[in-house]
Design a protein around this motif. Sequence first.
Motif, short mmCIF file in Angstrom:
data_model
loop_
_atom_site.label_atom_id
_atom_site.label_comp_id
_atom_site.label_asym_id
_atom_site.label_seq_id
_atom_site.Cartn_x
_atom_site.Cartn_y
_atom_site.Cartn_z
N PHE A 96 0.67 -1.16 0.12
CA PHE A 96 0.18 -0.06 0.49
C PHE A 96 1.05 1.61 0.16
O PHE A 96 2.21 0.98 0.34
CB PHE A 96 -0.52 0.29 1.27
CG PHE A 96 -1.70 -1.02 1.31
CD1 PHE A 96 -3.04 -1.54 0.57
CD2 PHE A 96 -1.60 -2.53 2.81
CE1 PHE A 96 -4.02 -2.80 0.58
CE2 PHE A 96 -2.41 -2.98 2.86
CZ PHE A 96 -3.08 -3.04 2.06
N ARG A 97 0.12 2.51 -0.12
CA ARG A 97 1.00 3.78 -0.94
C ARG A 97 1.16 4.28 0.93
O ARG A 97 2.06 5.08 1.50
CB ARG A 97 0.31 4.53 -1.66
CG ARG A 97 0.55 4.20 -2.81
CD ARG A 97 -0.14 4.88 -4.24
NE ARG A 97 0.32 4.37 -4.91
CZ ARG A 97 1.66 4.57 -5.91
NH1 ARG A 97 3.02 5.01 -5.27
NH2 ARG A 97 1.24 3.69 -7.28
N GLN A 98 -0.46 3.71 1.13
CA GLN A 98 -0.52 5.23 2.65
C GLN A 98 -1.14 4.51 4.35
O GLN A 98 -0.72 4.58 4.55
CB GLN A 98 -1.62 6.45 2.17
CG GLN A 98 -1.86 7.87 3.37
CD GLN A 98 -2.14 8.38 2.92
OE1 GLN A 98 -3.09 8.62 2.00
NE2 GLN A 98 -3.16 9.16 3.91
N LEU A 99 -2.25 3.87 3.99
CA LEU A 99 -2.23 2.65 5.33
C LEU A 99 -2.95 1.27 4.88
O LEU A 99 -3.57 1.21 3.32
CB LEU A 99 -3.49 3.76 5.61
CG LEU A 99 -4.94 3.99 4.51
CD1 LEU A 99 -6.08 2.87 4.93
CD2 LEU A 99 -5.44 5.28 4.94
N ALA A 100 -3.46 1.01 6.43
CA ALA A 100 -3.53 -0.61 5.83
C ALA A 100 -4.62 -0.74 6.83
O ALA A 100 -4.78 -0.47 7.97
CB ALA A 100 -2.62 -1.77 6.52
N GLY A 101 -5.98 -1.06 6.54
CA GLY A 101 -6.74 -0.79 7.21
C GLY A 101 -8.19 -0.27 6.85
O GLY A 101 -7.38 -0.47 5.05
N PRO A 102 -9.18 -0.07 7.13
CA PRO A 102 -9.60 -0.81 7.85
C PRO A 102 -9.68 -2.22 8.59
O PRO A 102 -10.21 -1.98 7.63
CB PRO A 102 -10.79 0.44 8.97
CG PRO A 102 -11.35 0.72 7.39
CD PRO A 102 -10.34 0.48 6.75
N VAL A 103 -9.34 -2.16 9.99
CA VAL A 103 -9.98 -3.23 10.25
C VAL A 103 -10.69 -3.32 11.56
O VAL A 103 -10.03 -2.96 12.47
CB VAL A 103 -8.45 -5.23 10.28
CG1 VAL A 103 -9.55 -6.09 11.16
CG2 VAL A 103 -7.32 -4.84 9.42
N THR A 104 -12.00 -4.40 12.07
CA THR A 104 -12.59 -4.19 13.21
C THR A 104 -12.47 -5.43 13.01
O THR A 104 -12.73 -6.68 12.63
CB THR A 104 -14.12 -3.14 12.53
OG1 THR A 104 -13.88 -2.24 11.79
CG2 THR A 104 -15.47 -3.39 13.48
#
Length: 130
Positions: A96-104
Amino acid sequence: MDSGAIRRRLALGAAVLAASAGLALAVPGSAQAATAGSCAGRQVRTLPFSTGIVHVYKRDGYVCAVTVARNPGAKRVMSLSVQARGNRPVVDKGTFRQLAGPVTVHAGNRCVWVKGSVGRDSVSSGWILC
């Protein structure tokens, strides 16, 4: 135009309007998933590390987290894992470039373990929110 054609056009217009309203309700949630503040609830923890930050949120027994890169831009391996005690971890891992997730996950009143990584550096919370 006869009355049958008018009815058909009105029915078609109503169908298009209903479909567009449904998309308008569905799209903001999808677009919101692409932002760093995409988790619902209040922020309860911030887990900083050299290459990123993991933000942890809680709302109504659910825990949500997102890993954000400190220097977004180039694609790199990023991951996020959220595990409620007694359950298996839910993981988002990829390039990824910026973020992983969101994970809930649904945690109820149980502890959770959150892990995040950007590149070679990572953070692990241990059991929190007990």
